[in-house]
Design a protein around this motif. Structure first.
Motif, PDB file in Angstrom:
ATOM      1  N   GLN A 154      99.035  20.055  41.183  1.00 25.20           N
ATOM      2  CA  GLN A 154     100.061  20.553  42.090  1.00 25.20           C
ATOM      3  C   GLN A 154     101.283  19.640  42.053  1.00 25.20           C
ATOM      4  O   GLN A 154     101.211  18.534  41.505  1.00 25.20           O
ATOM      5  N   LYS A 230      99.633  27.441  48.822  1.00 23.96           N
ATOM      6  CA  LYS A 230     100.331  26.281  48.264  1.00 23.96           C
ATOM      7  C   LYS A 230     100.820  25.332  49.351  1.00 23.96           C
ATOM      8  O   LYS A 230     100.837  24.115  49.149  1.00 23.96           O
ATOM      9  N   ARG A 233      98.169  22.641  50.073  1.00 28.51           N
ATOM     10  CA  ARG A 233      97.493  21.900  49.006  1.00 28.51           C
ATOM     11  C   ARG A 233      97.879  20.423  48.953  1.00 28.51           C
ATOM     12  O   ARG A 233      97.037  19.580  48.659  1.00 28.51           O
ATOM     13  N   ASP A 240      91.096  26.067  40.930  1.00 31.87           N
ATOM     14  CA  ASP A 240      91.518  27.467  41.029  1.00 31.87           C
ATOM     15  C   ASP A 240      90.311  28.390  40.871  1.00 31.87           C
ATOM     16  O   ASP A 240      90.052  28.939  39.803  1.00 31.87           O
TER      17      ASP A 240
END
Length: 361
Positions: A154, A230, A233, A240
């Motif tokens: 990320q 998102k 995160r 995933d």
């Protein structure tokens, strides 16, 4: 090899594969032409075929090559320079085999299911750079025979962070009597493949991956996240889990990624993982590596693990911690037991019932 000004005909696995416009630039910054792409796939033929053999495969086609500003078409905007092709192209040679699959919507299609390097080369002539195989065999398209763990960096994290997490994935797999085979994604991520017995449904295998990811997140809360949203995160590696949902795929080993330096997804030994960079593997360097070391994923064929321990873990998580399902991708129909499919910052409790369905007035 027969050649003319406008085409080259290659003999591949007993078939003639015509390559049109062989001199067309595909990665101009590296001097890589269309014929170089086709010959790359032939050079790693046993490896790419092992990754794709008899699997329904979506083709990611870049017929104009990769150039600055090139973009891929999406569901919302189909005006891109590249596109995903799920159905077998029209006028395919009779030796191109297919698999009949059903999408989450209930619609069906016949997808290419490569059974020879000739099929891979034929797809490459169509501009296919990245192959996206399902985790099933065409002999049983309802029962996955692979788990694919996608370590997705990320913002604020990178390949090194995914590499740091990967050995912990392997350690946890060992606790459940399983082994994984790593590869670079061709980008910033790491993929770990786990061959499994084809006894379970997509829903069950996805549930097993959710249970696995939650346990890894519990052990590494500062490094790993299972949040679909998102905004939740943080600077972590996202597992995933929805890559194991029906019709969700990841780039196969040896696939080319559409970036200017022509990187490829590279199978690795575990002891290599900490010493490499994604930039080490590309269309120009991989043929030499493959000739020297062969396919580092070939031994997947010798194993098929039982996921029952992961399904039992999922049951314990539900019973002891009240952990249920997680959201599916946005284009999926609402699934039984799925939580509300709305990002947390936009969720107003009074607008949703206990089953996660919107309340209408």
């Amino acid at each position: 090899m027969a050649a003319s000004k406008d085409a080259v005909v290659l003999e591949v696995d007993g078939h003639e594969v015509r390559v049109s416009n062989p001199e067309k630039p595909y990665f101009a910054e590296r001097g890589i032409r269309k014929i170089d792409v086709v010959e790359y796939f032939i050079s790693v033929g046993p490896g790419i075929l092992f990754a794709l053999k008899d699997r329904p495969t979506t083709l990611e086609r870049w017929p104009g090559g990769v150039f600055e500003g090139a973009r891929i078409s999406t569901r919302v905007d189909n005006t891109g320079d590249a596109f995903y092709q799920k159905r077998v192209p029209k006028n395919a040679p009779e030796w191109v085999q297919t698999a009949h699959i059903t999408f989450p919507s209930g619609r069906t299609a016949d997808e290419v299911a490569p059974d020879s390097v000739a099929v891979v080369a034929w797809c490459a002539n169509l501009g296919t750079l990245t192959f996206h195989p399902w985790p099933v065999s065409k002999a049983d398209v309802e029962s996955p025979n692979q788990i694919r763990i996608d370590l997705d960096p990320q913002p604020g994290t990178d390949f090194a962070d995914a590499v740091w997490v990967a050995p912990h994935v392997r350690e946890l797999l060992h606790e459940f009597g399983m082994e994984g085979w790593p590869k670079t994604s061709g980008g910033r991520g790491v993929h770990i493949y786990v061959p499994i017995q084809p006894r379970w449904t997509f829903q069950e295998v996805r549930g097993a991956v959710i249970a696995f990811g939650r346990e890894l997140e519990r052990r590494l809360p500062d490094r790993v996240t299972m949040s679909w949203w998102k905004e939740e995160r943080g600077e972590k590696i996202f597992i995933d889990y929805n890559q194991m949902a029906r019709d969700r795929t990841i780039a196969s080993a040896y696939s080319i990624r559409p970036k200017p330096h022509a990187p490829v997804s590279a199978p690795l030994d575990w002891d290599e993982l900490g010493d490499v960079s994604p930039f080490d593997f590309d269309v120009l360097s991989m043929p030499k590596r493959f000739a020297e070391v062969g396919d580092k994923h070939a031994s997947l064929a010798d194993h098929a693990f039982d996921i029952t321990p992961l399904l039992e873990l999922r049951e314990r998580q539900a019973k002891d911690e009240g952990l249920g399902d997680l959201p599916y991708p946005p284009d999926y129909p609402k699934m039984p037991g799925e939580p509300p499919r709305v990002q947390p910052s936009k969720k107003v409790a009074g607008n949703w019932d206990d089953d996660g369905n919107p309340v209408t007035t």
